[in-house]
Design a protein around this motif. Structure first.
Motif, PDB file in Angstrom:
ATOM      1  N   ASP A  22       0.834  -1.198   0.000  1.00 15.32           N
ATOM      2  CA  ASP A  22       0.000   0.000   0.000  1.00 15.32           C
ATOM      3  C   ASP A  22       0.871   1.251   0.000  1.00 15.32           C
ATOM      4  N   GLN A  23       1.893   1.207   0.867  1.00 17.46           N
ATOM      5  CA  GLN A  23       2.811   2.330   0.972  1.00 17.46           C
ATOM      6  C   GLN A  23       3.544   2.555  -0.351  1.00 17.46           C
ATOM      7  N   MET A  24       3.978   1.458  -0.992  1.00 19.01           N
ATOM      8  CA  MET A  24       4.761   1.593  -2.218  1.00 19.01           C
ATOM      9  C   MET A  24       3.917   2.009  -3.413  1.00 19.01           C
ATOM     10  N   ALA A  25       2.682   1.489  -3.494  1.00 15.84           N
ATOM     11  CA  ALA A  25       1.829   1.812  -4.640  1.00 15.84           C
ATOM     12  C   ALA A  25       1.550   3.311  -4.695  1.00 15.84           C
ATOM     13  N   ARG A  26       1.481   3.947  -3.509  1.00 12.98           N
ATOM     14  CA  ARG A  26       1.253   5.403  -3.478  1.00 12.98           C
ATOM     15  C   ARG A  26       2.417   6.168  -4.081  1.00 12.98           C
ATOM     16  N   GLN A  27       3.627   5.597  -3.931  1.00 13.68           N
ATOM     17  CA  GLN A  27       4.820   6.295  -4.438  1.00 13.68           C
ATOM     18  C   GLN A  27       5.078   6.011  -5.915  1.00 13.68           C
ATOM     19  N   LEU A  28       4.379   5.038  -6.459  1.00 11.25           N
ATOM     20  CA  LEU A  28       4.726   4.521  -7.790  1.00 11.25           C
ATOM     21  C   LEU A  28       4.905   5.597  -8.868  1.00 11.25           C
ATOM     22  N   PRO A  29       4.005   6.604  -8.966  1.00  9.38           N
ATOM     23  CA  PRO A  29       4.205   7.595 -10.041  1.00  9.38           C
ATOM     24  C   PRO A  29       5.544   8.330  -9.928  1.00  9.38           C
ATOM     25  N   SER A  30       6.052   8.463  -8.707  1.00  6.96           N
ATOM     26  CA  SER A  30       7.318   9.183  -8.525  1.00  6.96           C
ATOM     27  C   SER A  30       8.523   8.357  -8.991  1.00  6.96           C
ATOM     28  N   TRP A  31       8.287   7.097  -9.323  1.00  8.77           N
ATOM     29  CA  TRP A  31       9.395   6.272  -9.834  1.00  8.77           C
ATOM     30  C   TRP A  31       9.658   6.530 -11.314  1.00  8.77           C
ATOM     31  N   PHE A  32       8.848   7.374 -11.901  1.00  5.47           N
ATOM     32  CA  PHE A  32       8.950   7.613 -13.349  1.00  5.47           C
ATOM     33  C   PHE A  32       9.273   9.070 -13.659  1.00  5.47           C
ATOM     34  N   PRO A  33      10.396   9.620 -13.125  1.00 10.12           N
ATOM     35  CA  PRO A  33      10.720  11.021 -13.448  1.00 10.12           C
ATOM     36  C   PRO A  33      11.030  11.146 -14.934  1.00 10.12           C
ATOM     37  N   PRO A  34      10.741  12.321 -15.541  1.00 13.77           N
ATOM     38  CA  PRO A  34      11.076  12.509 -16.956  1.00 13.77           C
ATOM     39  C   PRO A  34      12.568  12.271 -17.167  1.00 13.77           C
ATOM     40  N   GLY A  35      12.900  11.632 -18.287  1.00 12.45           N
ATOM     41  CA  GLY A  35      14.307  11.353 -18.579  1.00 12.45           C
ATOM     42  C   GLY A  35      14.753   9.978 -18.118  1.00 12.45           C
ATOM     43  N   SER A  36      13.845   9.207 -17.494  1.00  9.80           N
ATOM     44  CA  SER A  36      14.238   7.873 -17.017  1.00  9.80           C
ATOM     45  C   SER A  36      13.750   6.768 -17.953  1.00  9.80           C
ATOM     46  N   GLY A  37      13.369   7.144 -19.173  1.00 10.71           N
ATOM     47  CA  GLY A  37      12.970   6.145 -20.173  1.00 10.71           C
ATOM     48  C   GLY A  37      14.185   5.569 -20.891  1.00 10.71           C
TER      49      GLY A  37
END
Lengths: 221, 140
Positions: free
Chosen positions: B56-71
């Motif tokens: 639950d704690q991690m799923a909330r943070q999930l969007p922050s794992w995708f900063p622009p430039g990390s593709g």
């Protein structure tokens, strides 16, 4: 020596068990590919469990089954393959030394796929192999990757297999007919391969059915 | 060429991609604990509860794992499609679907309701899959 001379319909080269194994395997590979590709992993696992049982049977038959199905007969060294390529080998019934390698590679790759599938977990976490709960998460990811890598290898081996069979077929050797009817016309002096008694199927069938049933049960918990 | 590769591997984008992978592994590892227990006839809630809370704690943070430039432009080995950054609202919607599914899972776990846990497990996996279908490069 009992040779194949003077039998116009040919001699029995592949026994019924080996032929049934071959065509059931074809059906299961197609089913596994379709269900995997379309993400029907519940069905994919059923196919895999049946495949595991079928492969167990083939290993058993490769040890004690009909002569041409035995590993000890068709898995040969590089010397034998080289002599065969240079046309210096005496003709024998069953797999030639190169074909033997191809069969062994196909069976080995399928065994890797069946084993890795038992431990694999799909990345969406719902479907998992029947033994995945006994290993770490890292190992399940390794097993999943291995499953995919082995599939690509399998595709390559299948293409080679089909090309080789087509080449022999065009060259006048009816390999496809032999894998369907079991009989093949052999050159004079080629020794007729030994078949296995029917009762010897029973332990192998029990073993194969037991393995498939056990895997299926583990999945139903 | 090699120096360029090394520089790319150490870029903030590549580091973020590697951290993202580690985070997904932790998240999925926790999900495996839940799934393994639910496979048993008598699931151990004491094992499920902390794993569900962690998810639950991690799923909330999930969007922050995708900063622009990390593709893939970061040079990192990633299956994240560029679509994640060109369609941010669609991606956020998928992420929030996952968050609500995981919070249902966590609530059922803390309550000890096995039936709802199993239902929530399906919802979570469906949410995982719905996002992977669109935003993740597949094996083939």
């Amino acid at each position: 020596v009992n040779t194949a001379a003077g039998e116009p319909s040919g001699v029995k080269v592949w026994d019924l068990a080996t032929r049934l194994f071959h065509w059931l395997l074809v059906a299961l590979v197609v089913a596994a590919w379709l269900t995997g590709r379309t993400d029907r992993l519940d069905r994919h696992k059923l196919v895999g469990e049946a495949m595991a049982g079928l492969l167990v049977f083939r290993v058993y038959w490769g040890l004690v089954g009909a002569e041409t199905a035995r590993f000890s007969r068709f898995v040969r060294g590089p010397g034998a393959a080289w002599r065969y390529l240079r046309n210096q080998a005496a003709p024998r019934a069953g797999h030639n030394p190169l074909g033997g390698w191809s069969v062994f590679a196909l069976l080995g790759t399928l065994a890797v796929m069946a084993l890795s599938g038992l431990f694999a977990v799909d990345q969406d976490g719902l479907e998992s192999g029947p033994l995945s709960q006994f290993v770490t998460f890292g190992f399940t990811r390794f097993a999943s990757r291995l499953h995919h890598l082995a599939f690509n290898l399998l595709l390559g081996l299948i293409v080679l297999h089909l090309l080789a069979v087509t080449a022999y077929q065009l060259g006048g050797k009816n390999l496809i007919g032999a894998m369907i009817g079991g009989r093949m016309r052999l050159a004079d002096g080629v020794v007729r391969p030994k078949l296995a008694p029917v009762w010897r199927l029973l332990p192998g069938l029990a073993l194969a059915g037991g393995v498939a049933w056990l895997l299926w049960r583990l999945d139903q918990a | 060429m090699i120096a360029f590769g090394l520089a790319m591997a150490q870029s903030p984008g590549a580091q973020a991609a590697r951290a993202r992978k580690a985070n997904f592994n932790t998240l999925l590892g926790a999900y495996k604990v839940v799934g393994d227990e639910l496979k048993r006839s008598d699931p151990d809630l004491a094992a499920i509860r902390p794993a569900a809370a962690r998810m639950d704690q991690m799923a909330r943070q999930l969007p922050s794992w995708f900063p622009p430039g990390s593709g893939e432009e970061s040079g990192a080995d990633t299956k994240a499609k560029p679509l994640i950054w060109t369609d941010p609202s669609g991606f956020r919607r998928k992420a929030s679907d996952l968050q609500s599914a995981v919070s249902q899972l966590d609530a059922a776990a803390q309550k000890g309701d096995l039936q709802r846990l199993r239902a929530a497990q399906r919802t979570v996996s469906t949410a995982c899959n719905a996002c992977h279908e669109v935003y993740e490069e597949r094996f083939w």
